[in-house]
Design a protein around this motif. Structure first.
Motif, PDB file in Angstrom:
ATOM      1  N   MET A  81     -27.923  -1.107  24.395  1.00 32.69           N
ATOM      2  CA  MET A  81     -27.416  -2.124  23.531  1.00 32.69           C
ATOM      3  C   MET A  81     -27.827  -1.769  22.165  1.00 32.69           C
ATOM      4  SD  MET A  81     -26.766  -6.273  23.790  1.00 32.69           S
ATOM      5  CE  MET A  81     -26.640  -6.058  25.354  1.00 32.69           C
ATOM      6  N   SER A  82     -27.342  -1.843  21.053  1.00 30.47           N
ATOM      7  CA  SER A  82     -27.531  -1.528  19.796  1.00 30.47           C
ATOM      8  C   SER A  82     -28.116  -2.739  19.021  1.00 30.47           C
ATOM      9  CB  SER A  82     -26.566  -0.687  18.765  1.00 30.47           C
ATOM     10  OG  SER A  82     -25.375  -1.608  18.680  1.00 30.47           O
ATOM     11  N   LEU A  83     -28.794  -2.755  18.013  1.00 34.13           N
ATOM     12  CA  LEU A  83     -29.227  -3.579  17.369  1.00 34.13           C
ATOM     13  C   LEU A  83     -28.280  -4.701  16.539  1.00 34.13           C
ATOM     14  CD1 LEU A  83     -31.650  -5.495  16.216  1.00 34.13           C
ATOM     15  CD2 LEU A  83     -31.552  -3.859  14.218  1.00 34.13           C
ATOM     16  N   VAL A  84     -26.910  -3.960  16.209  1.00 34.96           N
ATOM     17  CA  VAL A  84     -25.974  -4.526  15.573  1.00 34.96           C
ATOM     18  C   VAL A  84     -25.088  -5.401  16.735  1.00 34.96           C
ATOM     19  CG1 VAL A  84     -23.647  -4.088  14.533  1.00 34.96           C
ATOM     20  CG2 VAL A  84     -25.597  -2.889  13.859  1.00 34.96           C
ATOM     21  N   THR A  85     -24.991  -5.027  17.828  1.00 36.40           N
ATOM     22  CA  THR A  85     -24.366  -5.610  19.071  1.00 36.40           C
ATOM     23  C   THR A  85     -25.150  -6.844  19.153  1.00 36.40           C
ATOM     24  OG1 THR A  85     -23.662  -3.381  19.916  1.00 36.40           O
ATOM     25  CG2 THR A  85     -23.581  -5.330  21.155  1.00 36.40           C
ATOM     26  N   ILE A  86     -26.446  -6.679  19.310  1.00 32.45           N
ATOM     27  CA  ILE A  86     -27.228  -7.915  19.689  1.00 32.45           C
ATOM     28  C   ILE A  86     -27.189  -8.894  18.371  1.00 32.45           C
ATOM     29  CG2 ILE A  86     -29.700  -8.592  19.817  1.00 32.45           C
ATOM     30  CD1 ILE A  86     -30.412  -6.137  21.184  1.00 32.45           C
ATOM     31  N   ILE A  87     -27.167  -8.496  17.136  1.00 38.87           N
ATOM     32  CA  ILE A  87     -26.983  -9.674  16.112  1.00 38.87           C
ATOM     33  C   ILE A  87     -25.444 -10.159  16.299  1.00 38.87           C
ATOM     34  CG2 ILE A  87     -26.891  -9.884  13.610  1.00 38.87           C
ATOM     35  CD1 ILE A  87     -28.718  -7.559  13.574  1.00 38.87           C
ATOM     36  N   LEU A  88     -24.387  -9.427  16.668  1.00 41.07           N
ATOM     37  CA  LEU A  88     -23.220  -9.892  16.714  1.00 41.07           C
ATOM     38  C   LEU A  88     -23.030 -11.040  17.969  1.00 41.07           C
ATOM     39  CD1 LEU A  88     -20.926  -6.974  15.503  1.00 41.07           C
ATOM     40  CD2 LEU A  88     -21.237  -9.072  14.420  1.00 41.07           C
ATOM     41  N   ASN A  89     -23.717 -10.496  18.958  1.00 39.04           N
ATOM     42  CA  ASN A  89     -23.487 -11.327  20.123  1.00 39.04           C
ATOM     43  C   ASN A  89     -24.221 -12.802  19.816  1.00 39.04           C
ATOM     44  OD1 ASN A  89     -22.607  -9.678  22.081  1.00 39.04           O
ATOM     45  ND2 ASN A  89     -24.726  -9.172  22.864  1.00 39.04           N
ATOM     46  N   ILE A  90     -25.287 -12.848  18.802  1.00 38.67           N
ATOM     47  CA  ILE A  90     -25.975 -14.113  18.517  1.00 38.67           C
ATOM     48  C   ILE A  90     -25.038 -14.902  17.544  1.00 38.67           C
ATOM     49  CG2 ILE A  90     -28.002 -15.221  17.695  1.00 38.67           C
ATOM     50  CD1 ILE A  90     -29.421 -13.109  18.770  1.00 38.67           C
ATOM     51  N   ILE A  91     -24.654 -14.208  16.541  1.00 35.19           N
ATOM     52  CA  ILE A  91     -23.677 -14.808  15.404  1.00 35.19           C
ATOM     53  C   ILE A  91     -22.303 -15.070  16.008  1.00 35.19           C
ATOM     54  CG2 ILE A  91     -22.942 -14.390  13.263  1.00 35.19           C
ATOM     55  CD1 ILE A  91     -25.067 -12.777  12.736  1.00 35.19           C
ATOM     56  N   LEU A  92     -21.662 -14.282  16.343  1.00 33.95           N
ATOM     57  CA  LEU A  92     -20.172 -14.470  16.543  1.00 33.95           C
ATOM     58  C   LEU A  92     -19.758 -13.910  18.035  1.00 33.95           C
ATOM     59  CD1 LEU A  92     -17.607 -15.805  15.714  1.00 33.95           C
ATOM     60  CD2 LEU A  92     -17.162 -13.789  14.585  1.00 33.95           C
ATOM     61  N   PRO A  93     -20.144 -14.462  19.009  1.00 32.61           N
ATOM     62  CA  PRO A  93     -20.100 -13.984  20.526  1.00 32.61           C
ATOM     63  C   PRO A  93     -18.688 -13.452  20.855  1.00 32.61           C
ATOM     64  CG  PRO A  93     -21.067 -16.004  20.805  1.00 32.61           C
ATOM     65  CD  PRO A  93     -20.720 -15.960  19.461  1.00 32.61           C
ATOM     66  N   PRO A  94     -17.497 -13.814  20.499  1.00 33.18           N
ATOM     67  CA  PRO A  94     -16.206 -13.263  20.996  1.00 33.18           C
ATOM     68  C   PRO A  94     -15.999 -11.642  20.290  1.00 33.18           C
ATOM     69  CG  PRO A  94     -15.748 -15.348  20.490  1.00 33.18           C
ATOM     70  CD  PRO A  94     -17.357 -14.899  19.901  1.00 33.18           C
ATOM     71  N   LEU A  95     -16.590 -11.638  19.131  1.00 33.66           N
ATOM     72  CA  LEU A  95     -16.373 -10.413  18.370  1.00 33.66           C
ATOM     73  C   LEU A  95     -16.955  -9.179  18.913  1.00 33.66           C
ATOM     74  CD1 LEU A  95     -15.405  -8.827  15.822  1.00 33.66           C
ATOM     75  CD2 LEU A  95     -17.438  -9.281  14.669  1.00 33.66           C
ATOM     76  N   PRO A  96     -18.068  -8.968  19.532  1.00 36.23           N
ATOM     77  CA  PRO A  96     -18.589  -7.841  20.348  1.00 36.23           C
ATOM     78  C   PRO A  96     -17.815  -7.715  21.443  1.00 36.23           C
ATOM     79  CG  PRO A  96     -20.411  -9.403  20.134  1.00 36.23           C
ATOM     80  CD  PRO A  96     -19.364  -9.661  19.257  1.00 36.23           C
ATOM     81  N   VAL A  97     -17.214  -8.650  22.386  1.00 28.90           N
ATOM     82  CA  VAL A  97     -16.647  -8.678  23.419  1.00 28.90           C
ATOM     83  C   VAL A  97     -15.356  -7.972  23.111  1.00 28.90           C
ATOM     84  CG1 VAL A  97     -15.662  -9.913  25.168  1.00 28.90           C
ATOM     85  CG2 VAL A  97     -17.877 -10.436  24.534  1.00 28.90           C
ATOM     86  N   PHE A  98     -14.714  -8.277  22.027  1.00 25.68           N
ATOM     87  CA  PHE A  98     -13.465  -7.658  21.636  1.00 25.68           C
ATOM     88  C   PHE A  98     -13.716  -6.415  21.295  1.00 25.68           C
ATOM     89  CE2 PHE A  98     -10.818  -6.612  17.974  1.00 25.68           C
ATOM     90  CZ  PHE A  98      -9.591  -6.459  18.712  1.00 25.68           C
ATOM     91  N   LEU A  99     -14.597  -5.917  20.640  1.00 29.30           N
ATOM     92  CA  LEU A  99     -15.040  -4.663  20.127  1.00 29.30           C
ATOM     93  C   LEU A  99     -15.067  -3.406  21.515  1.00 29.30           C
ATOM     94  CD1 LEU A  99     -17.366  -5.061  17.192  1.00 29.30           C
ATOM     95  CD2 LEU A  99     -14.670  -4.588  17.323  1.00 29.30           C
ATOM     96  N   LYS A 100     -15.662  -4.155  22.446  1.00 33.55           N
ATOM     97  CA  LYS A 100     -15.992  -3.518  23.575  1.00 33.55           C
ATOM     98  C   LYS A 100     -14.917  -3.402  24.744  1.00 33.55           C
ATOM     99  CE  LYS A 100     -19.266  -2.396  27.018  1.00 33.55           C
ATOM    100  NZ  LYS A 100     -20.490  -2.540  27.810  1.00 33.55           N
TER     101      LYS A 100
END
Length: 50
Positions: A1-20
């Protein structure tokens, strides 16, 4: 898991789920959990994007 994904998971959880996973039941569950409470949305995002 990349640092960008971790940050997005914390800030706006649905966004990384949508991207993956795209639009689907996983994204819908993430949105619902985030609307119920931010913490459940973050936990779900980390579990799904593992």
């Amino acid at each position: 898991m990349s640092l960008v994904t971790i940050i997005l998971n914390i800030i706006l959880p649905p966004l990384p789920v949508f991207l993956k996973h795209g639009l689907g039941t996983t994204f819908l569950i993430s949105v619902i959990l985030t609307m119920i409470g931010w913490i459940p949305g973050v936990i779900h995002a980390f579990i799904v994007n593992d």
